[in-house]
Motif scaffolding. Sequence first.
Motif, PDB file in Angstrom:
ATOM      1  N   GLY A  13       0.790  -1.226   0.000  1.00  0.00           N
ATOM      2  CA  GLY A  13       0.000   0.000   0.000  1.00  0.00           C
ATOM      3  C   GLY A  13       0.824   1.278   0.000  1.00  0.00           C
ATOM      4  N   VAL A  14       1.978   1.271   0.664  1.00  0.00           N
ATOM      5  CA  VAL A  14       2.739   2.516   0.792  1.00  0.00           C
ATOM      6  C   VAL A  14       3.290   2.941  -0.567  1.00  0.00           C
ATOM      7  CG1 VAL A  14       4.701   3.622   1.928  1.00  0.00           C
ATOM      8  CG2 VAL A  14       3.319   1.952   3.174  1.00  0.00           C
ATOM      9  N   LYS A  61      -3.990   0.816 -11.660  1.00  0.00           N
ATOM     10  CA  LYS A  61      -4.703  -0.030 -10.696  1.00  0.00           C
ATOM     11  C   LYS A  61      -6.191   0.258 -10.660  1.00  0.00           C
ATOM     12  CE  LYS A  61      -2.903  -2.310  -7.990  1.00  0.00           C
ATOM     13  NZ  LYS A  61      -2.209  -1.944  -6.763  1.00  0.00           N
ATOM     14  N   GLN A  66      -9.859  -7.251  -9.675  1.00  0.00           N
ATOM     15  CA  GLN A  66     -10.829  -6.646  -8.761  1.00  0.00           C
ATOM     16  C   GLN A  66     -12.142  -6.336  -9.480  1.00  0.00           C
ATOM     17  OE1 GLN A  66      -8.220  -3.492  -7.413  1.00  0.00           O
ATOM     18  NE2 GLN A  66      -7.757  -4.541  -5.487  1.00  0.00           N
ATOM     19  N   TYR A 124       1.609  -4.780  14.515  1.00  0.00           N
ATOM     20  CA  TYR A 124       0.288  -5.362  14.272  1.00  0.00           C
ATOM     21  C   TYR A 124      -0.161  -6.242  15.436  1.00  0.00           C
ATOM     22  CZ  TYR A 124      -0.282  -4.060   9.338  1.00  0.00           C
ATOM     23  OH  TYR A 124      -0.484  -3.379   8.165  1.00  0.00           O
ATOM     24  N   SER A 176      -3.436  -9.687  -2.024  1.00  0.00           N
ATOM     25  CA  SER A 176      -2.648  -9.145  -0.905  1.00  0.00           C
ATOM     26  C   SER A 176      -1.201  -9.548  -1.056  1.00  0.00           C
ATOM     27  CB  SER A 176      -3.094  -9.775   0.417  1.00  0.00           C
ATOM     28  OG  SER A 176      -4.334  -9.321   0.798  1.00  0.00           O
ATOM     29  N   ARG A 177      -0.346  -8.842  -0.337  1.00  0.00           N
ATOM     30  CA  ARG A 177       1.014  -9.351  -0.200  1.00  0.00           C
ATOM     31  C   ARG A 177       0.946 -10.694   0.526  1.00  0.00           C
ATOM     32  NH1 ARG A 177       3.519  -7.251   3.397  1.00  0.00           N
ATOM     33  NH2 ARG A 177       1.916  -5.903   4.254  1.00  0.00           N
ATOM     34  N   GLY A 231      -5.691  -0.803   4.618  1.00  0.00           N
ATOM     35  CA  GLY A 231      -6.352  -1.761   3.742  1.00  0.00           C
ATOM     36  C   GLY A 231      -6.781  -1.106   2.441  1.00  0.00           C
ATOM     37  N   GLU A 239      -4.734  -4.822  10.175  1.00  0.00           N
ATOM     38  CA  GLU A 239      -4.602  -4.046   8.941  1.00  0.00           C
ATOM     39  C   GLU A 239      -4.332  -2.587   9.287  1.00  0.00           C
ATOM     40  OE1 GLU A 239      -3.766  -3.880   5.570  1.00  0.00           O
ATOM     41  OE2 GLU A 239      -5.066  -5.625   5.520  1.00  0.00           O
ATOM     42  N   THR A 280      -4.354 -13.936  -4.766  1.00  0.00           N
ATOM     43  CA  THR A 280      -3.265 -13.449  -5.607  1.00  0.00           C
ATOM     44  C   THR A 280      -2.387 -12.473  -4.852  1.00  0.00           C
ATOM     45  OG1 THR A 280      -2.767 -12.695  -7.820  1.00  0.00           O
ATOM     46  CG2 THR A 280      -4.437 -11.463  -6.662  1.00  0.00           C
ATOM     47  N   GLY A 281      -1.108 -12.529  -5.168  1.00  0.00           N
ATOM     48  CA  GLY A 281      -0.167 -11.621  -4.522  1.00  0.00           C
ATOM     49  C   GLY A 281       0.974 -11.322  -5.465  1.00  0.00           C
ATOM     50  N   PRO A 282       1.851 -10.403  -5.071  1.00  0.00           N
ATOM     51  CA  PRO A 282       2.992 -10.110  -5.932  1.00  0.00           C
ATOM     52  C   PRO A 282       3.921 -11.327  -6.003  1.00  0.00           C
ATOM     53  CG  PRO A 282       2.807  -8.527  -4.111  1.00  0.00           C
ATOM     54  CD  PRO A 282       1.857  -9.626  -3.830  1.00  0.00           C
TER      55      PRO A 282
HETATM   56  N1  UDP Z   1      -1.266  -5.392  -4.500  1.00  0.00           N
HETATM   57  C1  UDP Z   1      -0.622  -5.489  -5.706  1.00  0.00           C
HETATM   58  N2  UDP Z   1      -0.382  -6.712  -6.213  1.00  0.00           N
HETATM   59  C2  UDP Z   1      -0.780  -7.838  -5.604  1.00  0.00           C
HETATM   60  C3  UDP Z   1      -1.453  -7.747  -4.361  1.00  0.00           C
HETATM   61  C4  UDP Z   1      -1.667  -6.484  -3.832  1.00  0.00           C
HETATM   62  O1  UDP Z   1      -0.268  -4.476  -6.319  1.00  0.00           O
HETATM   63  O2  UDP Z   1      -0.539  -8.919  -6.123  1.00  0.00           O
HETATM   64  C5  UDP Z   1      -1.539  -4.044  -3.996  1.00  0.00           C
HETATM   65  C6  UDP Z   1      -2.989  -3.778  -3.695  1.00  0.00           C
HETATM   66  O3  UDP Z   1      -3.701  -3.554  -4.896  1.00  0.00           O
HETATM   67  C7  UDP Z   1      -2.880  -2.559  -2.799  1.00  0.00           C
HETATM   68  C8  UDP Z   1      -1.584  -2.822  -2.040  1.00  0.00           C
HETATM   69  O4  UDP Z   1      -0.864  -3.804  -2.778  1.00  0.00           O
HETATM   70  O5  UDP Z   1      -2.744  -1.380  -3.557  1.00  0.00           O
HETATM   71  C9  UDP Z   1      -1.855  -3.366  -0.661  1.00  0.00           C
HETATM   72  O6  UDP Z   1      -2.144  -2.329   0.175  1.00  0.00           O
HETATM   73  P1  UDP Z   1      -2.867  -2.563   1.553  1.00  0.00           P
HETATM   74  O7  UDP Z   1      -3.017  -1.228   2.211  1.00  0.00           O
HETATM   75  O8  UDP Z   1      -4.135  -3.343   1.348  1.00  0.00           O
HETATM   76  O9  UDP Z   1      -1.900  -3.518   2.384  1.00  0.00           O
HETATM   77  P2  UDP Z   1      -0.316  -3.470   2.677  1.00  0.00           P
HETATM   78  O10 UDP Z   1       0.322  -4.311   1.631  1.00  0.00           O
HETATM   79  O11 UDP Z   1       0.107  -2.052   2.642  1.00  0.00           O
HETATM   80  O12 UDP Z   1      -0.200  -4.102   4.030  1.00  0.00           O
END
Ligand code: UDP
Length: 472
Positions: A53-54, A216, A366, A95, A280-281, A382, A379, A310-312
């Motif tokens: 998110g940051v 996004k 999404q 957290y 999410s991550r 979020g 969180e 799904t995640g990065p």
């Molecule tokens: N995100 C992404 N790719 C992914 C999963 C998540 O780019 O595969 C993005 C999501 O769209 C959001 C950010 O990561 O913009 C997650 O921000 P959030 O505040 O929900 O959680 P954080 O990762 O900061 O704990």
Amino acid sequence: MREVDIEPLDPARLDPLIGPERAERFAGATEAARRALDGRRVVNVNSTSAGGGVAEMLQTTLAYARGAGVDARWLVMEGDEEFFATTKRIHNGLYGEPGDYGALGVAETRHYESVQRANAEALAPTIAAGEFVILHDPQTAGLVEAVRAAGARVVWRCHVGCDIENEWTDRAWKFLRPYVESADAFVFSRAEFAPSWVPRERTHVIPPSLDPFSAKNQPMSPRAVRTLLSQVGLLDGVEALAPASFVRRDGSFGVVARYADVLENGPAPAAGAPVVLQASRWDRVKDMAGVMTGFAEHVDPALGAHLLLTGPAVYGVADDPEAAEVLIECMQVWASLPHERRHRIHLSCIPMVDPDEAAAVVNALQRHASIVVQKSLAEGFGLTVTEGMWKARPVIASAVGGIVDQIQHGEHGLLVQDPHDLATFGAYVEQLLTDADLAVEMGRHGRARVVDEFLADRHLAQYGRLLQSIDR
Ligand code: UDP
């Protein structure tokens, strides 16, 4: 330290969404900030340029700030594996979670400080007296003193937190306190996250925002969504006429070129099948494994829904050393599910090589989802919830941290009071899958809420006021 390029964005882009009155207030706020800053830079420092998110928020808010004539900069600090293991421990602690149960003792402090010294040596000479430096999260906490010594005003923004204190929050704050105590201002996403020793008059509560036009969040037609998802391998049975494309943050066109890495034991979901999504991550606090178990055990297979987690890609987020481990845990949970349940559960990783391309994939997911889920154990804010609401998706999320500032239960989505309560989670999924009117209504309210509260005009105006208030 590495500087991330930021293409300016014209804040007037938001005008059609926010209406003339708000647009005028916003223009007034940015003009006041620009005049007060008088050419002085606002330098942001965090620990990754992509993933989470940051990074997402810096990318967009700083682009608007630059578009408004503010010299906003973004630097990414350097760290090694040991440093990020320590900062992840602090992050988990904030957290209220034990994380890897590792120590935060003398050795960790010594290494944390040595990494900070190296970064400070790179940063301090580039900072002029009177400038503003906004340091983000525990990774940058150790830079506060060096920035102050350079004569800049320093803000420390903590994006994570927990409403209740426990031994893990206490331990993490004990580690951070000596480094951050002298900051000119502290920013938290919600008031409850501020520890009691942070002076009230230096505490600012600024929730995040999203950019409706970023890769996004930009509009996509249902056909474009299907084309993109089928091209990356996340949707089955779609005939694509042309390669999927998206608009980059600099306005140019990008073409989707990479596949997602997918773990599944059958075809991807068919275009008409309902999809429940958590993006999410790979972080234990996001409880991907719990979402999977809840879906497998408490959602009636007769509803025909698929779960997509799904995640990065795990090598894509530099400051998140636990990601690979968490992904493997999820793969093990997946493998232990009965074959027929696993059949509709898909784990995927999105390559982060091209952050705009990755963002376009998340956007499409999404938009395609019947339900967006964020069943985190804790969180900060979020953003995924905000993103789902912006896309008019009904959201099911845990009633933790900043999520409760976004969703009113029954109005914009459904809140699972106890994040470990998988039966309620499953019941909510079934409710939204079977009550299309309710799902549409919640999605509509969610989108309106994002327009009202979570766009850059509110966010930047708050930052502008904060910087002016610490300008001595
Ligand atoms: N995100 C992404 N790719 C992914 C999963 C998540 O780019 O595969 C993005 C999501 O769209 C959001 C950010 O990561 O913009 C997650 O921000 P959030 O505040 O929900 O959680 P954080 O990762 O900061 O704990």
